[in-house]
Design an enzyme around this catalytic site. Structure first.
Site, PDB file in Angstrom:
ATOM      1  N   GLU A   1     -13.601 -12.629 -10.010  1.00  0.00           N
ATOM      2  CA  GLU A   1     -12.719 -11.856  -9.124  1.00  0.00           C
ATOM      3  C   GLU A   1     -13.015 -10.355  -9.247  1.00  0.00           C
ATOM      4  O   GLU A   1     -12.889  -9.612  -8.267  1.00  0.00           O
ATOM      5  CB  GLU A   1     -11.248 -12.192  -9.432  1.00  0.00           C
ATOM      6  CG  GLU A   1     -10.900 -13.583  -8.902  1.00  0.00           C
ATOM      7  CD  GLU A   1      -9.864 -14.353  -9.695  1.00  0.00           C
ATOM      8  OE1 GLU A   1      -9.127 -13.744 -10.488  1.00  0.00           O
ATOM      9  OE2 GLU A   1      -9.803 -15.591  -9.515  1.00  0.00           O
TER      10      GLU A   1
ATOM     11  N   GLY B   1      -7.177 -20.725 -15.647  1.00  0.00           N
ATOM     12  CA  GLY B   1      -6.334 -19.863 -14.830  1.00  0.00           C
ATOM     13  C   GLY B   1      -5.023 -20.566 -14.502  1.00  0.00           C
ATOM     14  O   GLY B   1      -4.085 -20.611 -15.301  1.00  0.00           O
ATOM     15  N   GLY B   2      -4.971 -21.181 -13.307  1.00  0.00           N
ATOM     16  CA  GLY B   2      -3.727 -21.763 -12.794  1.00  0.00           C
ATOM     17  C   GLY B   2      -2.979 -22.647 -13.780  1.00  0.00           C
ATOM     18  O   GLY B   2      -1.755 -22.500 -13.959  1.00  0.00           O
TER      19      GLY B   2
ATOM     20  N   SER C   1     -10.860 -24.675 -12.465  1.00  0.00           N
ATOM     21  CA  SER C   1      -9.956 -25.794 -12.186  1.00  0.00           C
ATOM     22  C   SER C   1      -9.813 -26.771 -13.355  1.00  0.00           C
ATOM     23  O   SER C   1      -9.728 -27.986 -13.151  1.00  0.00           O
ATOM     24  CB  SER C   1     -10.395 -26.523 -10.907  1.00  0.00           C
ATOM     25  OG  SER C   1     -10.274 -25.650  -9.804  1.00  0.00           O
TER      26      SER C   1
ATOM     27  N   TRP D   1      -4.076 -15.210 -17.277  1.00  0.00           N
ATOM     28  CA  TRP D   1      -2.877 -15.220 -16.426  1.00  0.00           C
ATOM     29  C   TRP D   1      -3.041 -14.358 -15.173  1.00  0.00           C
ATOM     30  O   TRP D   1      -2.139 -14.287 -14.340  1.00  0.00           O
ATOM     31  CB  TRP D   1      -1.650 -14.785 -17.244  1.00  0.00           C
ATOM     32  CG  TRP D   1      -1.192 -15.849 -18.211  1.00  0.00           C
ATOM     33  CD1 TRP D   1      -1.654 -17.133 -18.290  1.00  0.00           C
ATOM     34  CD2 TRP D   1      -0.175 -15.729 -19.217  1.00  0.00           C
ATOM     35  NE1 TRP D   1      -0.997 -17.818 -19.283  1.00  0.00           N
ATOM     36  CE2 TRP D   1      -0.084 -16.982 -19.870  1.00  0.00           C
ATOM     37  CE3 TRP D   1       0.669 -14.694 -19.635  1.00  0.00           C
ATOM     38  CZ2 TRP D   1       0.821 -17.216 -20.915  1.00  0.00           C
ATOM     39  CZ3 TRP D   1       1.558 -14.919 -20.685  1.00  0.00           C
ATOM     40  CH2 TRP D   1       1.631 -16.169 -21.305  1.00  0.00           C
ATOM     41  N   LYS D   2      -4.153 -13.655 -15.073  1.00  0.00           N
ATOM     42  CA  LYS D   2      -4.451 -12.838 -13.883  1.00  0.00           C
ATOM     43  C   LYS D   2      -3.237 -11.942 -13.536  1.00  0.00           C
ATOM     44  O   LYS D   2      -2.513 -11.522 -14.431  1.00  0.00           O
ATOM     45  CB  LYS D   2      -4.835 -13.733 -12.712  1.00  0.00           C
ATOM     46  CG  LYS D   2      -5.927 -14.730 -13.072  1.00  0.00           C
ATOM     47  CD  LYS D   2      -6.509 -15.430 -11.886  1.00  0.00           C
ATOM     48  CE  LYS D   2      -7.465 -16.499 -12.359  1.00  0.00           C
ATOM     49  NZ  LYS D   2      -8.216 -17.107 -11.270  1.00  0.00           N
TER      50      LYS D   2
ATOM     51  N   HIS E   1     -15.214 -11.214 -14.832  1.00  0.00           N
ATOM     52  CA  HIS E   1     -14.632 -12.360 -14.118  1.00  0.00           C
ATOM     53  C   HIS E   1     -15.091 -12.297 -12.657  1.00  0.00           C
ATOM     54  O   HIS E   1     -15.235 -11.214 -12.085  1.00  0.00           O
ATOM     55  CB  HIS E   1     -13.098 -12.306 -14.206  1.00  0.00           C
ATOM     56  CG  HIS E   1     -12.465 -13.569 -13.717  1.00  0.00           C
ATOM     57  ND1 HIS E   1     -12.282 -13.821 -12.382  1.00  0.00           N
ATOM     58  CD2 HIS E   1     -12.010 -14.662 -14.376  1.00  0.00           C
ATOM     59  CE1 HIS E   1     -11.738 -15.025 -12.245  1.00  0.00           C
ATOM     60  NE2 HIS E   1     -11.569 -15.552 -13.445  1.00  0.00           N
TER      61      HIS E   1
END
Ligand code: PEP
Length: 253
Positions: A98, A232-233, A211, A11-12, A96
């Protein structure tokens, strides 16, 4: 041999505690009907208590998006395995892209985090992946190997049964571009071969991330070397993550 598939939500830095608890509660209710797929969620650290409470007795595992290798100490902004365990967490995402790209975490530092957590018998999802220019210049497999090398070297000394690897091409994260089936097959097979040959041990499950959506997840999971997905998204919305989980349930055996 059975195939256990992992649907892991990252969920970042999204959702407040109340929103995290609401989404986790919906996923917990839905997950009670699952028999085979494993559902794991990594909320923002500050929301972990709300999410563990909302998912109690559902079978969903909760984890963090990073972890420190040491047991405690003067490490401002960091979280230890003991702190996470006390909140009923059982895994951490480490390395990750990021963290690597925006916070300059190196291969060595990333391996150190993973080793520390694994030595404390915590589960680790260790992320690797190439960026677009590395892919274009044919360096993908060398990059993956360089990211795995320090972990593999250290891991000869302890049990790595808590380790999962996530192959996440950086150019596919949050961009809507998915790696092709051929690219996924090649990278996953290379990671598995590397581990088998160099570590002389059974390779960890290798997840794909980048994605992943309800309409591409079945194709991705059709690759035999894929043991699940890191999402993620699409994990931030109940309907889309539910559909992704369902694909994992159908293809687990
Ligand atoms: C991720 O952050 O690990 C990820 C794969 O993100 P997304 O699914 O949004 O590409």
């Amino acid at each position: 041999m059975g195939r256990t598939l992992y649907a892991v939500a990252n969920w970042k830095m999204n959702l407040r505690a109340d929103q995290s608890a609401e989404l986790a509660g919906q996923l917990a209710d839905f997950s009670k009907s699952l028999n085979k797929a494993q559902v794991w969620i990594a909320p923002a650290a500050v929301n972990i208590p709300a999410v563990t409470y909302a998912t109690e007795s559902s079978g969903i595992k909760i984890g963090s998006q990073n972890v420190h290798w040491d047991k405690n100490g003067a490490y401002t902004g960091e979280i230890s395995v003991e702190m996470l365990r006390h909140l009923n967490c059982s895994f951490a995402i480490v390395g990750h892209s990021e963290r690597r790209r925006l916070f300059l975490e190196s291969n060595e530092l990333t391996a150190k985090r993973a080793v520390g957590a694994l030595q404390q018998t915590f589960k680790v999802i260790f992320c690797v992946g190439e960026n677009l220019s590395q892919r274009k210049s044919g360096e993908t497999l060398a990059v993956l190997q360089a990211q795995l090398d320090p972990l593999l070297e250290a891991s000869r000394e302890f049990d790595t049964s808590g380790l999962l690897i996530a192959y996440e091409p950086v150019w596919a994260i949050g961009t809507g571009k998915v790696a092709s089936i051929g690219e996924i097959e090649e990278a996953h097979a290379a990671i598995i071969d590397y581990w088998q040959n160099k570590a002389n041990a059974l390779p960890p499950p290798v997840l794909y991330g980048g994605s992943v959506k309800p309409d591409n997840v079945a194709d991705i999971l059709s690759v035999a070397e894929v043991s699940g997905t890191l999402v993620g998204g699409a994990s931030l919305n109940f309907d889309s993550f539910k559909d992704i989980i369902l694909a994992h349930e159908k293809l687990s055996c």
